[in-house]
Structures are given as C-alpha cells and as structure tokens.
Design an enzyme around this catalytic site. Structure first.
Site, PDB file in Angstrom:
ATOM      1  N   LYS A  66      -7.630  32.792  52.922  1.00  0.00           N
ATOM      2  CA  LYS A  66      -6.645  33.394  53.820  1.00  0.00           C
ATOM      3  C   LYS A  66      -5.716  34.385  53.125  1.00  0.00           C
ATOM      4  CE  LYS A  66      -7.769  31.693  57.761  1.00  0.00           C
ATOM      5  NZ  LYS A  66      -8.079  32.576  58.889  1.00  0.00           N
ATOM      6  N   ASP A  67      -5.726  34.386  51.797  1.00  0.00           N
ATOM      7  CA  ASP A  67      -4.968  35.430  51.085  1.00  0.00           C
ATOM      8  C   ASP A  67      -5.445  36.813  51.522  1.00  0.00           C
ATOM      9  OD1 ASP A  67      -3.832  33.409  49.671  1.00  0.00           O
ATOM     10  OD2 ASP A  67      -4.559  34.042  47.698  1.00  0.00           O
TER      11      ASP A  67
END
Ligand code: PMP
Length: 364
Positions: free
Chosen positions: A61-62
């Site tokens: 999700k970065d």
C-alpha cells in the site's frame, strides 16, 4: 532473473548523489522477487514471491499513497495544512501517513475493530489519529468505518478523502510500477500472476499491464471465504486486508481468469509454514495468495510455468494473532492438539474456483 530497480519517474533528477534519495517516498517500489522452491517442492513450474513488505512503510500500500495525494494536490482537493481522512485496515494508512509526514498534512484513519492493536499503534507512531468502528455492521450502517469516514470528511474543514476503493490512482500505480517490475524481473517469463483482492487495485493494475504484454498470461485472484469476489455470501472472517462485502470500483471484474476461495485456516497455516520453510515473515493475506498460488501451480504440468505471487505485507503486524499458537487455537484455526508444524498445504484441495464466464456482472 536479475531485479532491475525502477525509480519513480522524475525523482532522481533532484539528486546530487544518485545514492541519496530526496525523501522516504522515493524508496517505494523496486521490491525483490524470491523463489519459493522449498515450499513449492513437487510443483512442475516455479513459484516466485514479490516481497512487498520490503517497501519503506512495510506493505504494497506504500505504492498508492503518493500517487493519490499528488493527484489530489493537482486537482486542488488537498491544500497545504489539509487533513487526509481514510477508512483503512492499516497498510494504506501507513502509505498515506508516510507521505503526509513529509508534506505536513494531518491524518485521521477510520478502522474496523477486528484490526490488530499493532496496526493501530503503527499509525499513531506516524502522528496519525485513529478512530475505531465496529466490524460486524452493514457497510451502510452509520457506525460502519465507511460511513464514519464520509461524515468526518464532510465535517472537517480542508478534509480530503482519498477513497482507495474508487480512486483510479490506486490501480494505476500498479499498472505503472508493480506490473513493469514483475515483467522486467522475470524478463517476460511470468506466465501466471496471483494476488489477493481487497480494493482490487493491485490485481487490476498488475493484471492489466501483464496481459497487455502477454495476452495469454493467467491472472488468479485469491479470495477469502465470506467475501463477495468468489461469489460467497458476505460473513465475518479473520484474515485481514483482503475480501470485501461489496464490489469496489477499483476492482476490474474482467481481470481475473479464475478466483480461488481460501479459508482462514489455509491462509494462516500456509503463512506460518512458509515463514518456517522459506524464512520470509509474512502476513495473513500473504497466506491467502500463497495458498491459491500453490494450489493453482500444482495443477499446471509445464516446467516453464512461472507463477508470481504478490505477498502484500510482513508478519510483524500480526505477531499477537497469526504467530500466536494459543490465539489460533482460541479462534479455531488450530485444533486443540494440533501443531503448526503438522500443517502441509498439500493436504487440502481447492474449493470452488470461480471461472471468468460465471462471474457476476456489474449491477450498475
Ligand atoms: N493484503 C493486505 C495486508 C492489505 O492491506 C491489502 C489492502 N487492503 C491487500 C492485501 C489487498 O490489496 P488491494 O487493495 O490492492 O486489492
């Protein structure tokens, strides 16, 4: 399969020294591919894991935090000193909080109360505020984390909600970066791509890119029992990060060639077994994707098959649950006299596999 590191476009131009990145967000992506030969012993082809835990915030999700924030800045939706409000199971929160820290935004995250205490503490560490909501309520219920985040975004001046479930920058990030990284690292030899589905951003973006490069590439979705993607009736389950009780806009219903339904037990115990045999400390949804990858791979007799399975985060987030045998017994994942070491992914067979033709059509 040499790993070529991709740097986000334009970022390296700021550098005086090529080794020194301008800030932490420039370290996102370029994660390694690692063969899982011990776990996949007996499978004709290869099963290879893309380790998203090696992103600076610790998860896949970065990759979506920065593009969503930059799109909002360009559109004038997020201004200096603004507030980011998002319902998140934790990892998207870290991705957003990391960028927010570097750009001075306030963050409020709204979470379901089944999420681990470690994940909440992590978000607070970045300076974010965390609001907890009950897990077992309808998504339209006023108390649900979706509705509470809508209300906060409406009521707080200068607030902006990225909404990872509808934001096109989410799948686009994976189309732009994650997909090409897999293609480059396998030198085009990838034949199957396997990933879990939450917002569907990962599988939709990567799947679209890889199918454009290789039209007969097979995309396998891994879905949790009790989630809608494999046609199940929504009901509570234990696995964090994957499965939904609604159809997100960010999920492309055409992308998967098949969807494998995975139980909490197979997901959890596969993650535990893989950590012990491959030395990769992995999270719960890694087990979901990995079990689906292993089961699919053992049905393909071709020695040239290369299954790339995306492992979204690290087991560090789940030490008190997934990695705690007593907790596994309490919730019924492990039998009273059973040990984790007794589990072998080969003892269970695939349940219902939803094929492309039989997937439900969009209702709107
Ligand atoms: N695994 C974990 C641990 C996650 O946090 C997420 C995101 N909810 C996913 C898998 C699914 O990724 P996506 O939202 O891109 O489908």
């Amino acid at each position: 399969m040499a790993q070529r590191r991709r740097r986000p476009p334009g970022r390296s131009r700021l550098l005086a020294e090529p080794e020194i990145l301008p800030d932490i967000t420039a370290a996102i992506g370029g994660t390694p591919l690692v063969a899982l030969d011990k776990l996949a012993d007996g499978v004709a082809g290869r099963v290879v894991a893309k380790l998203e835990a090696m992103n600076p915030g610790g998860s896949v999700k970065d990759r979506i935090g920065l593009p969503m924030i930059e799109a909002a800045e360009r559109a004038g939706l997020l201004k200096p000193g603004g507030t980011i409000v998002e319902p998140t199971s934790g990892n998207t929160g870290v991705g957003l909080a990391m960028v927010a820290a570097t750009r001075g935004y306030r963050c409020i995250f709204v979470m379901a109360d089944k999420q681990s205490e470690e994940k909440r503490a992590l978000l607070r560490a970045y300076g974010a505020e965390v609001v907890m909501c009950p897990t077992d309520v309808d998504p339209d219920d006023e108390r649900s984390y979706y509705r509470v985040s809508d209300r906060l975004a409406r009521e707080i001046p200068g607030a902006w909600k990225p909404d990872q479930y509808t934001n096109p920058a989410n799948p686009e990030a994976h189309y732009q970066d994650t997909g090409p990284e897999i293609w480059d690292a396998t030198e085009g030899r990838v034949t199957h791509f396997v990933a879990g589905i939450g917002t569907g951003g990962t599988i939709s973006g990567v799947g679209r890119y890889l199918k454009e490069r290789k039209p007969d590439l097979v995309v396998v979705g891994a879905d949790t029992e009790g989630s809608v993607f494999s046609g199940d009736t929504p009901r509570p389950y234990l696995t964090e990060g994957v499965g939904e009780d609604f159809w997100p806009d960010t999920y492309d219903r055409e992308v998967c060639d098949s969807i494998v339904r995975v139980s909490d037990r197979d997901a959890f115990l596969t993650a535990r077994q893989a950590t012990r045999s491959e030395g990769i400390l992995m999270g719960e949804s890694c087990g979901t994707a990995l079990w689906a990858a292993l089961q699919s791979a053992r049905q393909v007799a071709d020695a040239r098959a290369v299954f790339v399975v995306l492992l979204p985060d690290s087991g560090r987030n789940y030490l008190g649950k997934l990695y705690e045998d007593e907790w596994l017994r309490r919730v019924g994942v492990l039998g009273a006299d059973e040990r984790v070491a007794d589990y072998d992914w080969r003892v269970t067979d695939m349940g219902p596999v939803v094929r492309h033709e039989s997937r439900p059509r969009p209702s709107s």
